[in-house]
Design a protein around this motif. Structure first.
Motif, PDB file in Angstrom:
ATOM      1  N   GLU A 217      53.051 -57.625 -42.606  1.00 18.85           N
ATOM      2  CA  GLU A 217      52.984 -56.496 -41.692  1.00 18.85           C
ATOM      3  C   GLU A 217      54.368 -55.984 -41.292  1.00 18.85           C
ATOM      4  OE1 GLU A 217      50.546 -57.498 -38.352  1.00 18.85           O
ATOM      5  OE2 GLU A 217      48.818 -58.007 -39.572  1.00 18.85           O
ATOM      6  N   THR A 218      55.347 -56.889 -41.253  1.00 20.65           N
ATOM      7  CA  THR A 218      56.701 -56.514 -40.839  1.00 20.65           C
ATOM      8  C   THR A 218      57.723 -57.113 -41.795  1.00 20.65           C
ATOM      9  OG1 THR A 218      56.097 -56.396 -38.485  1.00 20.65           O
ATOM     10  CG2 THR A 218      58.437 -56.688 -39.010  1.00 20.65           C
ATOM     11  N   ILE A 219      58.623 -56.277 -42.301  1.00 19.96           N
ATOM     12  CA  ILE A 219      59.745 -56.740 -43.130  1.00 19.96           C
ATOM     13  C   ILE A 219      61.022 -56.142 -42.558  1.00 19.96           C
ATOM     14  CG2 ILE A 219      60.826 -56.714 -45.405  1.00 19.96           C
ATOM     15  CD1 ILE A 219      58.065 -56.474 -46.652  1.00 19.96           C
ATOM     16  N   THR A 238      49.069 -53.855 -45.924  1.00 19.90           N
ATOM     17  CA  THR A 238      49.071 -54.159 -44.490  1.00 19.90           C
ATOM     18  C   THR A 238      50.393 -53.805 -43.818  1.00 19.90           C
ATOM     19  OG1 THR A 238      49.736 -56.401 -45.095  1.00 19.90           O
ATOM     20  CG2 THR A 238      47.395 -56.038 -44.682  1.00 19.90           C
ATOM     21  N   LEU A 239      51.413 -53.402 -44.595  1.00 22.41           N
ATOM     22  CA  LEU A 239      52.754 -53.207 -44.053  1.00 22.41           C
ATOM     23  C   LEU A 239      52.781 -52.085 -43.015  1.00 22.41           C
ATOM     24  CD1 LEU A 239      55.647 -54.307 -44.376  1.00 22.41           C
ATOM     25  CD2 LEU A 239      56.082 -52.435 -45.984  1.00 22.41           C
ATOM     26  N   LYS A 240      53.362 -52.403 -41.829  1.00 21.40           N
ATOM     27  CA  LYS A 240      53.443 -51.433 -40.741  1.00 21.40           C
ATOM     28  C   LYS A 240      54.878 -51.084 -40.369  1.00 21.40           C
ATOM     29  CE  LYS A 240      49.117 -53.102 -38.690  1.00 21.40           C
ATOM     30  NZ  LYS A 240      48.498 -53.769 -37.511  1.00 21.40           N
ATOM     31  N   ARG A 241      55.774 -52.073 -40.461  1.00 20.81           N
ATOM     32  CA  ARG A 241      57.164 -51.862 -40.037  1.00 20.81           C
ATOM     33  C   ARG A 241      58.114 -52.304 -41.148  1.00 20.81           C
ATOM     34  NH1 ARG A 241      57.865 -51.124 -34.566  1.00 20.81           N
ATOM     35  NH2 ARG A 241      59.992 -51.945 -34.689  1.00 20.81           N
ATOM     36  N   LEU A 242      59.056 -51.426 -41.481  1.00 20.41           N
ATOM     37  CA  LEU A 242      60.020 -51.731 -42.540  1.00 20.41           C
ATOM     38  C   LEU A 242      61.408 -51.276 -42.123  1.00 20.41           C
ATOM     39  CD1 LEU A 242      60.740 -52.639 -45.438  1.00 20.41           C
ATOM     40  CD2 LEU A 242      60.151 -50.324 -46.198  1.00 20.41           C
ATOM     41  N   ASP A 243      62.365 -52.209 -42.179  1.00 16.38           N
ATOM     42  CA  ASP A 243      63.756 -51.885 -41.894  1.00 16.38           C
ATOM     43  C   ASP A 243      64.628 -52.472 -43.001  1.00 16.38           C
ATOM     44  OD1 ASP A 243      66.273 -51.379 -40.885  1.00 16.38           O
ATOM     45  OD2 ASP A 243      65.828 -52.081 -38.855  1.00 16.38           O
ATOM     46  N   VAL A 244      65.212 -51.598 -43.810  1.00 17.07           N
ATOM     47  CA  VAL A 244      66.154 -52.031 -44.854  1.00 17.07           C
ATOM     48  C   VAL A 244      67.514 -51.373 -44.626  1.00 17.07           C
ATOM     49  CG1 VAL A 244      64.382 -52.499 -46.585  1.00 17.07           C
ATOM     50  CG2 VAL A 244      65.385 -50.209 -46.436  1.00 17.07           C
ATOM     51  N   THR A 258      54.639 -43.221 -46.047  1.00 19.60           N
ATOM     52  CA  THR A 258      53.833 -42.393 -45.141  1.00 19.60           C
ATOM     53  C   THR A 258      52.732 -43.200 -44.460  1.00 19.60           C
ATOM     54  OG1 THR A 258      52.338 -41.725 -46.941  1.00 19.60           O
ATOM     55  CG2 THR A 258      54.250 -40.320 -46.524  1.00 19.60           C
ATOM     56  N   ASN A 259      52.485 -44.422 -44.923  1.00 18.63           N
ATOM     57  CA  ASN A 259      51.455 -45.268 -44.316  1.00 18.63           C
ATOM     58  C   ASN A 259      52.017 -46.193 -43.236  1.00 18.63           C
ATOM     59  OD1 ASN A 259      49.482 -44.256 -46.127  1.00 18.63           O
ATOM     60  ND2 ASN A 259      50.140 -45.719 -47.697  1.00 18.63           N
ATOM     61  N   LEU A 260      53.345 -46.162 -43.048  1.00 18.47           N
ATOM     62  CA  LEU A 260      53.976 -47.067 -42.092  1.00 18.47           C
ATOM     63  C   LEU A 260      53.877 -46.544 -40.663  1.00 18.47           C
ATOM     64  CD1 LEU A 260      57.252 -47.863 -44.087  1.00 18.47           C
ATOM     65  CD2 LEU A 260      55.173 -49.242 -43.967  1.00 18.47           C
ATOM     66  N   GLU A 261      54.140 -47.453 -39.709  1.00 12.01           N
ATOM     67  CA  GLU A 261      54.206 -47.085 -38.294  1.00 12.01           C
ATOM     68  C   GLU A 261      55.650 -47.017 -37.800  1.00 12.01           C
ATOM     69  OE1 GLU A 261      51.818 -49.841 -36.093  1.00 12.01           O
ATOM     70  OE2 GLU A 261      49.954 -49.273 -37.120  1.00 12.01           O
ATOM     71  N   TRP A 262      56.577 -47.603 -38.582  1.00  7.42           N
ATOM     72  CA  TRP A 262      57.997 -47.586 -38.205  1.00  7.42           C
ATOM     73  C   TRP A 262      58.822 -47.785 -39.463  1.00  7.42           C
ATOM     74  CZ3 TRP A 262      62.660 -50.096 -38.053  1.00  7.42           C
ATOM     75  CH2 TRP A 262      63.567 -49.676 -37.057  1.00  7.42           C
ATOM     76  N   LEU A 263      59.959 -47.044 -39.551  1.00  6.78           N
ATOM     77  CA  LEU A 263      60.760 -47.084 -40.773  1.00  6.78           C
ATOM     78  C   LEU A 263      62.228 -46.798 -40.463  1.00  6.78           C
ATOM     79  CD1 LEU A 263      60.978 -47.035 -43.954  1.00  6.78           C
ATOM     80  CD2 LEU A 263      60.537 -44.571 -43.784  1.00  6.78           C
ATOM     81  N   ILE A 279      54.317 -41.007 -40.162  1.00  4.02           N
ATOM     82  CA  ILE A 279      55.385 -41.022 -39.153  1.00  4.02           C
ATOM     83  C   ILE A 279      56.738 -40.649 -39.745  1.00  4.02           C
ATOM     84  CG2 ILE A 279      54.316 -42.672 -37.563  1.00  4.02           C
ATOM     85  CD1 ILE A 279      56.976 -43.782 -40.053  1.00  4.02           C
ATOM     86  N   VAL A 280      56.769 -40.357 -41.020  1.00  2.65           N
ATOM     87  CA  VAL A 280      58.041 -40.187 -41.733  1.00  2.65           C
ATOM     88  C   VAL A 280      58.953 -39.169 -41.045  1.00  2.65           C
ATOM     89  CG1 VAL A 280      59.109 -39.471 -43.889  1.00  2.65           C
ATOM     90  CG2 VAL A 280      57.082 -40.915 -43.930  1.00  2.65           C
TER      91      VAL A 280
END
Length: 306
Positions: A217-219, A238-244, A258-263, A279-280
């Motif tokens: 869910e979070t990476i 299931t991924l919701k939050r991604l920070d790279v 486009t399916n995420l909640e935070w990026l 949310i993009v």
């Protein structure tokens, strides 16, 4: 009066003895040895050998299972005075399921191998301490472990490639250490809900943490030196939050964002048009700034790259 006082003292001694007997002798012995190894800190001044270690009102940070009177949880937190190495006798609490050691900046040294004796351990938190050295390979012997938080320490070296043996893993927090090297390909077998390796010195490919079938869910991989093609990634459904952010990630942004909640993908080497939807655009410019040629809302139009 003296006789009454005598009998009262006898009664109180029996009560104290009864309370003391509520704690398993092996556990009490181990706890008192832990206290000694920690240099008898004021934090554990309530650990009296003549009282019941399962009495939560008297033994700080110790929780026992009501059915067995065996210690299953230890909590040490927020103390600047405790100065010691990690107590090896913690491995002599065979029924221990949860360890939380938090904000003990003068707790130093490495994680002892004796911890592998804790075959029932489900959650291990050692965070904001002076613990250093490598994450030991023998952590993977804790087969019951589902939650690992070793964040905000002074850990260094590479990730153990055998961590994938932790089949029940739910969360891994290793942020804010000095960990280095590449991500072992064997970790593709991990399937945890949370992966946080941010603020370290990892490099190379981190695509092993992605995959449609995973339950992640979070990476958070931000503030490393990772380099991989983001356009080739298959996001967990299931991924919701991604920070790279603050890496060397290249390629295009996949439509799955486009399916995420935070990026946050700022400070990388990404190119191409930002996908529209979800949310993009709402994330704002800060999530996309300082890339090679990323364009489109909320950044300027892609026309200048045509």
């Amino acid at each position: 009066m003296a006789t009454k006082l005598f009998f009262l003292l006898i009664l109180l001694s029996h009560v104290a003895s009864s309370l003391s007997e509520g704690c398993h002798p092996q556990d009490k012995k181990a706890l008192l040895q832990i206290k000694k190894e920690l240099n008898n800190p004021t934090l554990l001044s309530s650990w009296n050998p003549h009282t019941n270690c399962c009495d939560v009102s008297s033994w700080y940070g110790v929780i026992c299972a009501p059915s067995s009177n065996r210690v299953y949880s230890l909590l040490f937190e927020a103390n600047d005075e405790l100065s010691s190495t990690f107590p090896p006798s913690i491995g002599n609490l065979p029924t221990l399921e949860h360890i939380l050691i938090y904000k003990l900046p003068k707790l130093i040294g490495s994680i002892p191998q004796s911890i592998t004796k804790l075959t029932n351990l489900k959650s291990l938190t050692i965070s904001e301490t002076g613990i250093s050295g490598a994450i030991p390979n023998y952590i993977a012997k804790l087969k019951s472990l589902t939650f690992l938080d070793l964040s905000n320490n002074h850990l260094s070296g590479k990730l153990p490639p055998n961590l994938f043996n932790l089949a029940n893993f739910e969360a891994m927090y290793l942020q804010n250490n000095k960990l280095t090297g590449s991500i072992p390909s064997s970790l593709a077998k991990l399937n945890s809900s949370v992966v946080d390796l941010s603020h370290n010195r990892f490099e190379g490919d981190a695509s092993v943490f992605f995959g449609f079938a995973k339950k992640t869910e979070t990476i958070d991989l931000s503030w490393n030196m990772l380099a991989f093609d983001m356009g080739r990634l298959q996001f967990p459904k299931t991924l919701k939050r991604l920070d790279v952010s603050h890496n060397r990630v290249y390629g295009k942004l996949p439509e799955d964002v486009t399916n995420l909640e935070w990026l946050d993908v700022s400070y990388n080497r990404l190119c191409g048009e930002i996908p529209k939807g979800g949310i993009v655009q709402a994330m704002g410019k800060k999530s996309y700034l300082h890339n090679m040629c990323l364009c489109g809302s909320p950044l300027p139009s892609c026309k200048k790259y045509m």
